[in-house]
Scaffold this motif. Structure first.
Motif, PDB file in Angstrom:
ATOM      1  N   THR A 126     122.668  40.721  73.493  1.00  0.00           N
ATOM      2  CA  THR A 126     121.262  41.751  73.017  1.00  0.00           C
ATOM      3  C   THR A 126     121.214  42.957  74.243  1.00  0.00           C
ATOM      4  O   THR A 126     121.074  43.774  73.514  1.00  0.00           O
ATOM      5  CB  THR A 126     120.551  41.273  72.696  1.00  0.00           C
ATOM      6  N   ALA A 127     121.801  42.540  75.053  1.00  0.00           N
ATOM      7  CA  ALA A 127     121.655  43.516  76.173  1.00  0.00           C
ATOM      8  C   ALA A 127     122.192  44.558  75.720  1.00  0.00           C
ATOM      9  O   ALA A 127     122.916  45.566  76.206  1.00  0.00           O
ATOM     10  CB  ALA A 127     122.185  42.554  77.257  1.00  0.00           C
ATOM     11  N   VAL A 128     123.552  43.452  75.781  1.00  0.00           N
ATOM     12  CA  VAL A 128     125.186  44.467  75.023  1.00  0.00           C
ATOM     13  C   VAL A 128     124.797  45.918  73.836  1.00  0.00           C
ATOM     14  O   VAL A 128     125.020  46.750  73.829  1.00  0.00           O
ATOM     15  CB  VAL A 128     126.361  44.033  74.817  1.00  0.00           C
ATOM     16  N   ARG A 129     124.056  44.822  73.154  1.00  0.00           N
ATOM     17  CA  ARG A 129     124.063  45.686  71.540  1.00  0.00           C
ATOM     18  C   ARG A 129     122.953  46.653  71.660  1.00  0.00           C
ATOM     19  O   ARG A 129     122.745  48.539  71.519  1.00  0.00           O
ATOM     20  CB  ARG A 129     123.314  44.885  70.318  1.00  0.00           C
ATOM     21  N   ASP A 130     121.779  46.905  72.615  1.00  0.00           N
ATOM     22  CA  ASP A 130     121.094  47.549  73.231  1.00  0.00           C
ATOM     23  C   ASP A 130     121.758  48.894  73.384  1.00  0.00           C
ATOM     24  O   ASP A 130     120.339  49.551  73.883  1.00  0.00           O
ATOM     25  CB  ASP A 130     119.464  47.417  73.210  1.00  0.00           C
ATOM     26  N   ALA A 131     122.790  48.353  74.160  1.00  0.00           N
ATOM     27  CA  ALA A 131     122.624  49.643  75.759  1.00  0.00           C
ATOM     28  C   ALA A 131     123.168  51.292  75.171  1.00  0.00           C
ATOM     29  O   ALA A 131     123.743  51.578  75.301  1.00  0.00           O
ATOM     30  CB  ALA A 131     123.886  49.118  76.247  1.00  0.00           C
ATOM     31  N   TYR A 140     127.422  47.379  81.986  1.00  0.00           N
ATOM     32  CA  TYR A 140     126.078  47.396  83.474  1.00  0.00           C
ATOM     33  C   TYR A 140     124.791  45.692  82.413  1.00  0.00           C
ATOM     34  O   TYR A 140     124.559  45.937  83.433  1.00  0.00           O
ATOM     35  CB  TYR A 140     125.224  48.422  83.982  1.00  0.00           C
ATOM     36  N   ALA A 141     124.895  46.977  81.305  1.00  0.00           N
ATOM     37  CA  ALA A 141     123.931  46.206  80.967  1.00  0.00           C
ATOM     38  C   ALA A 141     124.435  45.037  80.700  1.00  0.00           C
ATOM     39  O   ALA A 141     123.028  43.666  81.382  1.00  0.00           O
ATOM     40  CB  ALA A 141     123.830  47.030  79.027  1.00  0.00           C
ATOM     41  N   LEU A 142     125.096  44.074  80.719  1.00  0.00           N
ATOM     42  CA  LEU A 142     125.415  42.909  80.663  1.00  0.00           C
ATOM     43  C   LEU A 142     125.393  42.217  81.492  1.00  0.00           C
ATOM     44  O   LEU A 142     124.807  40.876  82.179  1.00  0.00           O
ATOM     45  CB  LEU A 142     126.848  42.864  79.913  1.00  0.00           C
ATOM     46  N   CYS A 143     125.640  43.012  82.901  1.00  0.00           N
ATOM     47  CA  CYS A 143     125.753  42.059  84.347  1.00  0.00           C
ATOM     48  C   CYS A 143     124.396  41.658  85.023  1.00  0.00           C
ATOM     49  O   CYS A 143     123.769  41.224  85.336  1.00  0.00           O
ATOM     50  CB  CYS A 143     126.802  43.351  85.432  1.00  0.00           C
ATOM     51  N   HIS A 144     123.566  42.576  84.126  1.00  0.00           N
ATOM     52  CA  HIS A 144     122.499  43.485  85.089  1.00  0.00           C
ATOM     53  C   HIS A 144     120.686  42.291  84.103  1.00  0.00           C
ATOM     54  O   HIS A 144     120.420  41.149  84.297  1.00  0.00           O
ATOM     55  CB  HIS A 144     121.598  44.318  85.169  1.00  0.00           C
ATOM     56  N   ALA A 145     121.614  41.572  82.569  1.00  0.00           N
ATOM     57  CA  ALA A 145     121.122  40.838  82.055  1.00  0.00           C
ATOM     58  C   ALA A 145     121.274  39.783  81.929  1.00  0.00           C
ATOM     59  O   ALA A 145     120.784  38.112  82.738  1.00  0.00           O
ATOM     60  CB  ALA A 145     121.478  41.269  80.260  1.00  0.00           C
ATOM     61  N   TYR A 146     122.930  39.001  82.736  1.00  0.00           N
ATOM     62  CA  TYR A 146     122.320  37.658  83.563  1.00  0.00           C
ATOM     63  C   TYR A 146     122.048  37.514  84.437  1.00  0.00           C
ATOM     64  O   TYR A 146     121.540  36.334  84.716  1.00  0.00           O
ATOM     65  CB  TYR A 146     124.715  37.807  83.753  1.00  0.00           C
ATOM     66  N   LEU A 189     132.775  37.450  75.908  1.00  0.00           N
ATOM     67  CA  LEU A 189     131.962  38.241  74.916  1.00  0.00           C
ATOM     68  C   LEU A 189     132.416  39.773  76.939  1.00  0.00           C
ATOM     69  O   LEU A 189     132.236  41.259  76.698  1.00  0.00           O
ATOM     70  CB  LEU A 189     130.732  38.284  75.277  1.00  0.00           C
ATOM     71  N   LEU A 190     132.132  38.980  78.271  1.00  0.00           N
ATOM     72  CA  LEU A 190     132.239  40.081  78.867  1.00  0.00           C
ATOM     73  C   LEU A 190     134.031  40.594  79.394  1.00  0.00           C
ATOM     74  O   LEU A 190     133.891  41.381  79.909  1.00  0.00           O
ATOM     75  CB  LEU A 190     132.320  38.950  80.655  1.00  0.00           C
ATOM     76  N   ALA A 191     134.738  39.828  79.023  1.00  0.00           N
ATOM     77  CA  ALA A 191     136.579  40.094  78.807  1.00  0.00           C
ATOM     78  C   ALA A 191     136.633  41.225  77.776  1.00  0.00           C
ATOM     79  O   ALA A 191     136.977  41.999  78.447  1.00  0.00           O
ATOM     80  CB  ALA A 191     137.419  38.793  78.534  1.00  0.00           C
ATOM     81  N   ASP A 192     135.674  40.700  76.785  1.00  0.00           N
ATOM     82  CA  ASP A 192     135.751  42.052  75.107  1.00  0.00           C
ATOM     83  C   ASP A 192     135.218  43.849  76.192  1.00  0.00           C
ATOM     84  O   ASP A 192     134.895  44.532  75.496  1.00  0.00           O
ATOM     85  CB  ASP A 192     134.623  41.133  74.758  1.00  0.00           C
ATOM     86  N   VAL A 193     134.465  43.064  76.399  1.00  0.00           N
ATOM     87  CA  VAL A 193     133.404  44.113  77.319  1.00  0.00           C
ATOM     88  C   VAL A 193     134.511  44.851  78.309  1.00  0.00           C
ATOM     89  O   VAL A 193     134.584  46.535  78.588  1.00  0.00           O
ATOM     90  CB  VAL A 193     131.987  44.113  77.987  1.00  0.00           C
ATOM     91  N   LEU A 194     134.930  44.929  79.148  1.00  0.00           N
ATOM     92  CA  LEU A 194     136.047  45.224  79.715  1.00  0.00           C
ATOM     93  C   LEU A 194     137.167  45.320  80.196  1.00  0.00           C
ATOM     94  O   LEU A 194     138.095  46.533  79.809  1.00  0.00           O
ATOM     95  CB  LEU A 194     136.011  43.728  81.205  1.00  0.00           C
ATOM     96  N   THR A 195     137.115  44.838  78.262  1.00  0.00           N
ATOM     97  CA  THR A 195     138.555  45.557  77.322  1.00  0.00           C
ATOM     98  C   THR A 195     138.347  46.586  77.018  1.00  0.00           C
ATOM     99  O   THR A 195     138.726  47.888  76.744  1.00  0.00           O
ATOM    100  CB  THR A 195     139.031  44.460  76.636  1.00  0.00           C
ATOM    101  N   ASP A 196     137.121  47.025  76.899  1.00  0.00           N
ATOM    102  CA  ASP A 196     136.530  48.657  75.924  1.00  0.00           C
ATOM    103  C   ASP A 196     136.541  49.478  77.284  1.00  0.00           C
ATOM    104  O   ASP A 196     136.792  50.806  76.454  1.00  0.00           O
ATOM    105  CB  ASP A 196     135.057  47.630  74.961  1.00  0.00           C
ATOM    106  N   CYS A 197     136.518  48.944  78.097  1.00  0.00           N
ATOM    107  CA  CYS A 197     136.075  50.060  79.079  1.00  0.00           C
ATOM    108  C   CYS A 197     137.675  51.028  79.823  1.00  0.00           C
ATOM    109  O   CYS A 197     138.035  51.919  79.559  1.00  0.00           O
ATOM    110  CB  CYS A 197     135.188  49.771  80.797  1.00  0.00           C
ATOM    111  N   VAL A 198     138.224  49.769  79.504  1.00  0.00           N
ATOM    112  CA  VAL A 198     139.344  50.080  79.915  1.00  0.00           C
ATOM    113  C   VAL A 198     140.338  50.831  78.873  1.00  0.00           C
ATOM    114  O   VAL A 198     140.914  52.000  78.729  1.00  0.00           O
ATOM    115  CB  VAL A 198     140.820  48.477  80.127  1.00  0.00           C
TER     116      VAL A 198
END
Length: 219
Positions: free
Chosen positions: A92-97, A106-112, A155-164
């Motif tokens: 939800t945090a990733v989607r809403d970001a 950032y949203a994922l990590c702070h939600a964690y 999910l965390l790995a996928d979000v990091l991949t998107d950043c790369v």
């Protein structure tokens, strides 16, 4: 684990209404919810016994056996449900970001971290390993345990991949760095819960961890 039901008249008065045929799944969920509530109340996995859970639900302890063979199986179900809740929270945090990969990270990590702070007893049980008995002494198997938290890590790995991919991160191994970032976040969450006297270096410590481990940069 054999436990006799010693509930007295007071417990009988609040006895649970028996499920109709086909409603056994509801009882299973009530057992899990009762165990989670006891964990929140006591903060002690050892306080969760077949007898205490049965008392919380309003049933006789033997009524648990068709759904769970022993106490560790109940705890596994609690932990599995909490990991599912954590995963939903992070998604939800990733989607809403929005569309910015760095913003989603950032949203994922702070939600964690927020989840750990909001559910301290459950979080400690999920990651502390205190509830896990020696394999062979209960109904649990290694297969039951190895995939706990796997979807959140994915999910965390996928979000990091998107950043790369967006040129916002200089890391070269998102899978490995996802583990490193989780270890840092977990350590921060644990220390926040364990001590109030640690000399925290300002309010931006979480962002500093994210930025350095993910090697964030302007695209």
């Amino acid at each position: 684990m054999n436990e006799t039901n010693t509930a007295g008249p007071a417990a009988a008065k609040r006895a649970r209404v028996r499920n109709r045929r086909g409603e056994g799944g509801r009882l299973r969920e009530e057992i899990i919810s009762a165990a989670a509530a006891l964990l929140d109340e006591t903060g002690d996995e050892k306080a969760i016994t077949l007898r205490s859970v049965a008392r919380k639900v309003g049933i006789a302890a033997p009524s648990i056996y068709p759904h769970f063979p022993d106490q560790p199986a109940i705890m596994l179900a609690v932990v599995q449900r909490e990991f599912a809740a954590l995963d939903a929270c992070l998604r939800t945090a990733v989607r809403d970001a929005g569309d910015d990969p760095r913003g989603r990270l950032y949203a994922l990590c702070h939600a964690y971290l927020g989840y750990a702070q909001s559910h301290p007893e459950r979080y400690r049980t999920m990651f502390g390993g205190l509830w896990i008995p020696t394999l062979g002494d209960s109904s649990l198997t290694e297969e039951d345990l190895v995939n706990l938290g796997a979807t959140a890590m994915r999910l965390l790995a996928d979000v990091l991949t998107d950043c790369v991919s967006a040129g916002q991160s200089a890391i070269t191994d998102p899978e490995q760095d996802a583990v490193a970032l989780w270890v840092a976040l977990h350590g921060l969450a644990h220390q926040h819960a364990a001590t109030r006297i640690f000399p925290w270096p300002g309010e931006r410590i979480a962002d500093t961890l994210i930025e350095r481990i993910a090697r964030l940069r302007d695209a």
